[in-house]
Write a protein that holds these residues in place. Structure first.
Motif, mmCIF file in Angstrom:
data_model
loop_
_atom_site.group_PDB
_atom_site.id
_atom_site.type_symbol
_atom_site.label_atom_id
_atom_site.label_comp_id
_atom_site.label_asym_id
_atom_site.label_seq_id
_atom_site.Cartn_x
_atom_site.Cartn_y
_atom_site.Cartn_z
ATOM 1 N N THR A 1 0.836 -1.201 0.000
ATOM 2 C CA THR A 1 0.000 0.000 0.000
ATOM 3 C C THR A 1 0.873 1.254 0.000
ATOM 4 N N GLY A 2 0.515 2.214 -0.831
ATOM 5 C CA GLY A 2 1.272 3.456 -0.920
ATOM 6 C C GLY A 2 2.341 3.453 -1.993
ATOM 7 N N SER A 3 2.658 2.289 -2.564
ATOM 8 C CA SER A 3 3.700 2.194 -3.593
ATOM 9 C C SER A 3 3.103 2.337 -4.990
ATOM 10 N N THR A 4 3.916 2.854 -5.911
ATOM 11 C CA THR A 4 3.540 2.940 -7.319
ATOM 12 C C THR A 4 4.233 1.823 -8.075
ATOM 13 N N TYR A 5 3.472 1.089 -8.870
ATOM 14 C CA TYR A 5 4.010 -0.013 -9.658
ATOM 15 C C TYR A 5 3.843 0.274 -11.145
ATOM 16 N N TYR A 6 4.845 -0.158 -11.922
ATOM 17 C CA TYR A 6 4.830 0.014 -13.373
ATOM 18 C C TYR A 6 4.794 -1.366 -14.031
ATOM 19 N N TYR A 7 4.000 -1.468 -15.094
ATOM 20 C CA TYR A 7 3.823 -2.759 -15.767
ATOM 21 C C TYR A 7 4.075 -2.631 -17.269
ATOM 22 N N LYS A 8 4.658 -3.695 -17.834
ATOM 23 C CA LYS A 8 4.801 -3.821 -19.283
ATOM 24 C C LYS A 8 4.378 -5.232 -19.675
ATOM 25 N N ILE A 9 4.047 -5.403 -20.947
ATOM 26 C CA ILE A 9 3.586 -6.704 -21.432
ATOM 27 C C ILE A 9 4.126 -6.938 -22.833
ATOM 28 N N ARG A 10 4.325 -8.205 -23.175
ATOM 29 C CA ARG A 10 4.684 -8.564 -24.547
ATOM 30 C C ARG A 10 3.932 -9.844 -24.921
ATOM 31 N N ALA A 11 3.529 -9.934 -26.162
ATOM 32 C CA ALA A 11 2.848 -11.130 -26.658
ATOM 33 C C ALA A 11 3.880 -12.124 -27.173
ATOM 34 N N TYR A 12 3.522 -13.402 -27.133
ATOM 35 C CA TYR A 12 4.412 -14.404 -27.732
ATOM 36 C C TYR A 12 3.595 -15.398 -28.556
ATOM 37 N N ARG A 13 4.288 -16.023 -29.507
ATOM 38 C CA ARG A 13 3.693 -17.063 -30.354
ATOM 39 C C ARG A 13 4.621 -18.267 -30.353
ATOM 40 N N THR A 14 4.053 -19.446 -30.222
ATOM 41 C CA THR A 14 4.855 -20.669 -30.189
ATOM 42 C C THR A 14 5.112 -21.153 -31.613
ATOM 43 N N VAL A 15 6.392 -21.237 -31.962
ATOM 44 C CA VAL A 15 6.810 -21.690 -33.290
ATOM 45 C C VAL A 15 7.798 -22.835 -33.103
ATOM 46 N N LYS A 16 7.418 -24.036 -33.565
ATOM 47 C CA LYS A 16 8.269 -25.225 -33.430
ATOM 48 C C LYS A 16 8.718 -25.427 -31.991
ATOM 49 N N LYS A 17 7.749 -25.328 -31.074
ATOM 50 C CA LYS A 17 7.943 -25.560 -29.646
ATOM 51 C C LYS A 17 8.767 -24.473 -28.951
ATOM 52 N N SER A 18 9.067 -23.391 -29.658
ATOM 53 C CA SER A 18 9.790 -22.268 -29.060
ATOM 54 C C SER A 18 8.903 -21.027 -29.080
ATOM 55 N N ALA A 19 9.024 -20.199 -28.035
ATOM 56 C CA ALA A 19 8.212 -18.984 -27.941
ATOM 57 C C ALA A 19 8.930 -17.825 -28.627
ATOM 58 N N VAL A 20 8.252 -17.205 -29.561
ATOM 59 C CA VAL A 20 8.775 -16.016 -30.247
ATOM 60 C C VAL A 20 8.024 -14.803 -29.702
ATOM 61 N N SER A 21 8.768 -13.879 -29.095
ATOM 62 C CA SER A 21 8.150 -12.743 -28.408
ATOM 63 C C SER A 21 8.144 -11.487 -29.267
ATOM 64 N N GLY A 22 7.117 -10.690 -29.082
ATOM 65 C CA GLY A 22 7.067 -9.368 -29.685
ATOM 66 C C GLY A 22 7.781 -8.361 -28.806
ATOM 67 N N LYS A 23 7.612 -7.099 -29.114
ATOM 68 C CA LYS A 23 8.280 -6.040 -28.358
ATOM 69 C C LYS A 23 7.519 -5.741 -27.067
ATOM 70 N N LEU A 24 8.265 -5.238 -26.084
ATOM 71 C CA LEU A 24 7.640 -4.806 -24.838
ATOM 72 C C LEU A 24 6.745 -3.593 -25.076
ATOM 73 N N SER A 25 5.634 -3.556 -24.403
ATOM 74 C CA SER A 25 4.728 -2.419 -24.502
ATOM 75 C C SER A 25 5.294 -1.222 -23.746
ATOM 76 N N THR A 26 4.657 -0.093 -23.897
ATOM 77 C CA THR A 26 4.972 1.046 -23.043
ATOM 78 C C THR A 26 4.436 0.758 -21.637
ATOM 79 N N ALA A 27 4.923 1.485 -20.661
ATOM 80 C CA ALA A 27 4.585 1.202 -19.266
ATOM 81 C C ALA A 27 3.227 1.794 -18.881
ATOM 82 N N ALA A 28 2.516 1.050 -18.036
ATOM 83 C CA ALA A 28 1.292 1.542 -17.392
ATOM 84 C C ALA A 28 1.538 1.522 -15.891
ATOM 85 N N SER A 29 1.075 2.536 -15.192
ATOM 86 C CA SER A 29 1.363 2.639 -13.763
ATOM 87 C C SER A 29 0.091 2.704 -12.935
ATOM 88 N N VAL A 30 0.225 2.323 -11.672
ATOM 89 C CA VAL A 30 -0.881 2.427 -10.731
ATOM 90 C C VAL A 30 -0.309 2.589 -9.330
#
Length: 272
Positions: free
Chosen positions: A136-165
């Motif tokens: 309580t009282g702290s500010t947290y920042y979050y980012k997300i990236r999507a991934y797709r599984t290709v030949k049993k390996s995860a291929v990730s996209g770019k990190l999103s911009t940050a959202a805070s709360v």
């Protein structure tokens, strides 16, 4: 690409290597300056080059090739939103990314550094995440990236911009202020989830400066008696909730304000 004067068409070549293996994959009209290459493998880097052609009678002239350009198809970058759920919980939401098999979620207490992966969402159709047990009282920042599984390996996209709360206690709701007797007021409020106690503030003006006049060191006690007030004077009251975090008290914003004036009780029991 840019228009080549005199071109009747453009030949498009592609390879998975930078310097060899190029094959023509399309020829487009000289009036077009774009081409969309579909059904590629996510995460694979493709190299492209183009040349212009012009036909004169039975002869076809071809320009030199352009410089080689490369690109890798990746999942699109989600847009994440963070919102306050309660004093220790944040809710994250984002829109579906086409072709994504899941998402990685990252968190930091700094906007531009220190991000660590806190969760893996293993379904592309899941578009929310609840982050619990936060301070309580702290500010947290979050980012997300999507991934797709290709030949049993995860291929990730770019990190999103940050959202805070920022996680805070909800402001109390002041239920009532009543005159207990000619020199004391009783203040009552509703319980605030996560609160360890409450501070009571008083002013002689609705929009004046509120001074703390007392505290309640119990989450379950929802009343306070302010004694020693001046009879006949109007007082305004507000309440704040607080929570102890790492030895420090983190407070909510002010409650709504309520006012009351003390007076002498009406004479009763008179006989003649």
């Amino acid at each position: 690409w840019q228009k080549a004067n005199g071109a009747d068409a453009y030949e498009i070549y592609r390879s998975t290597k930078a310097a060899k293996g190029f094959r023509r994959i399309a020829t487009v009209s000289g009036s077009k300056l774009t081409f969309t290459d579909k059904k590629l493998t996510c995460g694979t880097t493709y190299y492209y080059k183009i040349r212009a052609t012009a036909t004169y009678g039975s002869s076809t002239l071809r320009s030199a090739f352009t410089a080689v350009k490369k690109a890798a198809p990746l999942p699109n970058t989600p847009v994440i939103k963070a919102s306050y759920k309660n004093y220790s919980t944040a809710t994250l939401k984002w829109k579906k990314v086409s072709g994504a098999n899941g998402y990685y979620i990252y968190r930091s207490t700094k906007k531009n550094s220190g991000y660590k992966k806190i969760a893996t969402i293993k379904r592309g159709s899941t578009l929310s995440y609840t982050d619990k047990k936060l301070a309580t009282g702290s500010t947290y920042y979050y980012k997300i990236r999507a991934y797709r599984t290709v030949k049993k390996s995860a291929v990730s996209g770019k990190l999103s911009t940050a959202a805070s709360v920022k996680l805070t206690l909800k402001a109390p709701t002041l239920a009532s202020v009543s005159a207990k007797d000619y020199r004391s007021m009783t203040i009552k409020w509703k319980k605030v989830s996560g609160a360890d106690g409450y501070y009571i503030y008083r002013s002689t003006k609705a929009n004046g400066t509120y001074t703390r006049v007392g505290s309640v060191k119990s989450a379950s006690k929802l009343t306070y008696v302010n004694q020693g007030v001046t009879t006949g004077k109007k007082y305004y009251y507000q309440v704040k909730a607080y929570r102890v975090v790492n030895g420090k008290k983190v407070t909510s914003s002010f409650s709504n304000a309520k006012a009351k004036t003390t007076s002498l009780k009406k004479v009763s029991g008179i006989t003649a």
